[in-house]
Design an enzyme around this catalytic site. Structure first.
Site, PDB file in Angstrom:
ATOM      1  N   ALA A   1       0.862  -1.184   0.000  1.00 22.82           N
ATOM      2  CA  ALA A   1       0.000   0.000   0.000  1.00 22.82           C
ATOM      3  C   ALA A   1       0.894   1.229   0.000  1.00 22.82           C
ATOM      4  O   ALA A   1       1.916   1.261   0.688  1.00 22.82           O
ATOM      5  CB  ALA A   1      -0.918   0.015   1.228  1.00 22.82           C
TER       6      ALA A   1
ATOM      7  N   ALA B   1       0.538   5.467   0.250  1.00 26.71           N
ATOM      8  CA  ALA B   1      -0.305   6.640   0.470  1.00 26.71           C
ATOM      9  C   ALA B   1       0.518   7.903   0.279  1.00 26.71           C
ATOM     10  O   ALA B   1       1.647   7.865  -0.211  1.00 26.71           O
ATOM     11  CB  ALA B   1      -0.926   6.580   1.865  1.00 26.71           C
ATOM     12  N   SER B   2      -0.035   9.022   0.701  1.00 23.86           N
ATOM     13  CA  SER B   2       0.585  10.312   0.418  1.00 23.86           C
ATOM     14  C   SER B   2       1.862  10.546   1.198  1.00 23.86           C
ATOM     15  O   SER B   2       2.756  11.256   0.746  1.00 23.86           O
ATOM     16  CB  SER B   2      -0.407  11.435   0.721  1.00 23.86           C
TER      17      SER B   2
ATOM     18  N   ALA C   1       3.517   7.840   3.349  1.00 20.52           N
ATOM     19  CA  ALA C   1       4.334   6.653   3.585  1.00 20.52           C
ATOM     20  C   ALA C   1       3.785   5.480   2.785  1.00 20.52           C
ATOM     21  O   ALA C   1       2.717   5.575   2.168  1.00 20.52           O
ATOM     22  CB  ALA C   1       4.348   6.308   5.080  1.00 20.52           C
ATOM     23  N   GLN C   2       4.527   4.393   2.792  1.00 18.26           N
ATOM     24  CA  GLN C   2       4.048   3.158   2.193  1.00 18.26           C
ATOM     25  C   GLN C   2       4.313   2.008   3.155  1.00 18.26           C
ATOM     26  O   GLN C   2       5.120   2.115   4.078  1.00 18.26           O
ATOM     27  CB  GLN C   2       4.697   2.894   0.841  1.00 18.26           C
ATOM     28  N   VAL C   3       3.605   0.897   2.931  1.00 24.67           N
ATOM     29  CA  VAL C   3       3.637  -0.223   3.857  1.00 24.67           C
ATOM     30  C   VAL C   3       4.162  -1.475   3.145  1.00 24.67           C
ATOM     31  O   VAL C   3       3.805  -1.733   1.992  1.00 24.67           O
ATOM     32  CB  VAL C   3       2.235  -0.496   4.439  1.00 24.67           C
TER      33      VAL C   3
ATOM     34  N   LYS D   1       5.836   0.281   8.121  1.00 27.19           N
ATOM     35  CA  LYS D   1       5.498   1.550   7.487  1.00 27.19           C
ATOM     36  C   LYS D   1       6.752   2.409   7.374  1.00 27.19           C
ATOM     37  O   LYS D   1       7.459   2.620   8.372  1.00 27.19           O
ATOM     38  CB  LYS D   1       4.429   2.273   8.318  1.00 27.19           C
TER      39      LYS D   1
ATOM     40  N   ASP E   1      -8.639  10.134  10.808  1.00 26.18           N
ATOM     41  CA  ASP E   1      -8.388   9.885   9.381  1.00 26.18           C
ATOM     42  C   ASP E   1      -9.052   8.567   8.988  1.00 26.18           C
ATOM     43  O   ASP E   1      -8.435   7.693   8.381  1.00 26.18           O
ATOM     44  CB  ASP E   1      -6.874   9.834   9.124  1.00 26.18           C
TER      45      ASP E   1
END
Length: 510
Positions: free
Chosen positions: A133, A135-136, A138-140, A155, A290
């Site tokens: 995944a 996102a704006s 970070a990524q996982v 993360k 969020d």
């Protein structure tokens, strides 16, 4: 730096929307009047060639926001949960901004883990996947711990993300300065304070140690909540730019087809979503701020699983009680009491007329109650609320911005699961329980007990403190000229506070 050079950033924003075709899409989604469409297109068209091209494979709005950077992506994430505002098509397009953005290479992620934790990745994890995944911020990555064999989520912040956010925030500050200069009437909304609040939230999200602490506190508060679970932080494998948590199995909450295929009850899930949020906000004063579909899953046993704790909201006890009284007054249609609470809390300047304010609140509230949700025009409602707040000189309460925004997001998520849910029936037990425990006789006794504890701690010093105060009074201290700004800023009754109360009151009644 927050100087005029930010004009370039703002021009390029408009130019990017025009070049990618997002300007037309957004204006259509918002049903903007023809004169406004002409004005916008005329202003930005000469600068179209300056816009960022973005990824042509993406839909226009997603393409523009992705090209402009993380702050704009955050804005798109919010809109993706509101198909009633931007339309179903645009909401679906924006949903990819939640966790399906282009990732950065796994080699960079591994290097950041090694730099942060000081140990080679191969010694920490026996497996370390490609991004699952992005996102704006970070990524996982899915990984397996070398010591225990446990499957975990790692993360990692995006390289250079701090600088990218600083660029956007500086441009926002410059915009706020321009707005306050050109439109003095806008100062009551405190646009600079709103940007400062956004900055503090974002800067906290960029330090994963703070997110780990927030996750730990949130888990302690919600450990007894049925049908809700959180991943557990692995503190020894976390730092400022890296955060490791237990892996959360489940289907994305935004994938209705997968939820149905797994045999989960979407009606029950939608009701639980709203009840959980209200409990966290009212009972605990600490809530996940969020809660879009990209940060939620449904576990195999049907529990809702939340993750990504970079943005958390906090409301102090006094503000929660004031907010509850405002909400309860709207539910009972006791507009005079709602008006009185605003004056008592200092939300409205004392020189305004309380009866006139009560009538203005009635004009906002009465059309809401009894109306079907599909007939409510949120744009019209918020437009009238803006007129009311301007008329009575209320100022923005920045601490309630997250609450208002999260209410909008949670309502959008819940209705995406069950468009016909009875929000009042679902929320009533939670709201009534909070009102009974926080505003009734039990709350008075609890407050007296807390006051007695404070007096007990300061008991030995009380005689000296009283004596010193009496001596200062008898000496007649020279009065000093006070700046008017602290008093002005002290009037903290906000469009955000009123808007949040009214929107939630409508949700509860509808």
């Amino acid at each position: 730096m927050r100087g005029p050079h930010n004009i370039w950033r703002l021009i390029r924003t408009g130019a990017t929307f025009e070049r990618t075709g997002a300007m037309r899409v957004v204006l259509d989604a918002l049903d903007a009047p023809r004169p406004l469409r002409i004005a916008f297109r005329t202003l930005v068209w000469p600068f179209k060639w300056l816009g960022i091209e973005g990824d042509p494979s993406m839909p226009p709005a997603t393409r523009a926001l992705s090209a402009l950077g993380p702050a704009y992506i955050k804005f798109g994430q919010i809109l993706s949960t509101r198909p009633d505002v931007v339309g179903e098509d645009l909401a679906n397009q924006l949903r990819v901004l939640q966790d399906k953005l282009p990732p950065f290479p796994v080699e960079q992620a591994k290097k950041q883990v090694e730099d942060e934790l000081g140990v080679p990745v191969s010694e920490l994890f026996s497996e370390f996947s490609e991004p699952v995944a992005a996102a704006s911020i970070a990524q996982v990555h899915k990984a397996r711990r070398a010591d225990t064999g446990e499957t975990v989520a790692v993360k990692v912040l995006r390289p250079g993300i701090e600088r990218a956010f600083r660029t956007d925030i500086d441009a926002f500050y410059f915009s706020a300065d321009v707005i306050e200069t050109l439109s003095p009437a806008s100062r009551r909304l405190r646009p600079r304070d709103v940007v400062a609040h956004f900055e503090s939230v974002v800067m906290g999200e960029l330090d994963l140690r703070l997110e780990s602490a927030a996750a730990s506190e949130f888990e302690a508060n919600t450990v007894g909540d049925a049908g809700f679970q959180l991943p557990i932080v692995a503190w020894g494998l976390s730092g400022r730019r890296v955060m490791t948590m237990s892996w959360a199995e489940g289907v994305p909450l935004g994938d209705n087809a997968a939820i149905d295929a797994a045999g989960h009850d979407r009606v029950a899930l939608s009701e639980r979503m709203l009840q959980l949020f209200l409990n966290h906000a009212l009972r605990d004063g600490f809530f996940h701020a969020d809660m879009h579909q990209g940060n939620l899953k449904v576990a195999p046993n049907g529990d809702i699983v939340a993750y990504d704790f970079g943005i958390m909201g906090h409301i102090d006890e006094y503000t929660r009680r004031v907010y509850a009284e405002i909400l309860y007054g709207f539910i009972r249609r006791d507009y005079k009491r709602v008006a009185e609470v605003h004056f008592e809390a200092g939300y409205v300047p004392a020189d305004r007329d309380v009866d006139e304010f009560a009538r203005a609140l009635r004009a906002v509230g009465e059309p809401i109650f009894g109306m079907d949700a599909t007939r409510i025009s949120m744009a019209r409602l918020l437009s009238y609320l803006f007129e009311v707040t301007e008329r009575f000189g209320m100022q923005t309460r920045t601490e309630l911005i997250l609450l208002q925004r999260t209410m909008v997001v949670v309502e959008g998520v819940a209705r995406s699961l069950n468009p016909h849910m009875n929000i009042w029936h679902t929320a009533k037990p939670v709201v009534e329980d909070y009102i009974k425990t926080s505003i009734g006789p039990r709350a008075v006794l609890r407050d007296l007990a807390l006051t007695a504890k404070v007096l007990g701690r300061f008991g030995p010093r009380l005689p000296g403190l009283v004596e010193a105060a009496l001596i200062r009074q008898s000496e007649g201290e020279t009065p000093q000229t006070r700046s008017p700004w602290p008093a002005r800023l002290g009037w903290s009754g906000a469009g955000a506070a009123l808007g949040a109360a009214l929107v939630l009151a409508w949700h509860l009644w509808a």
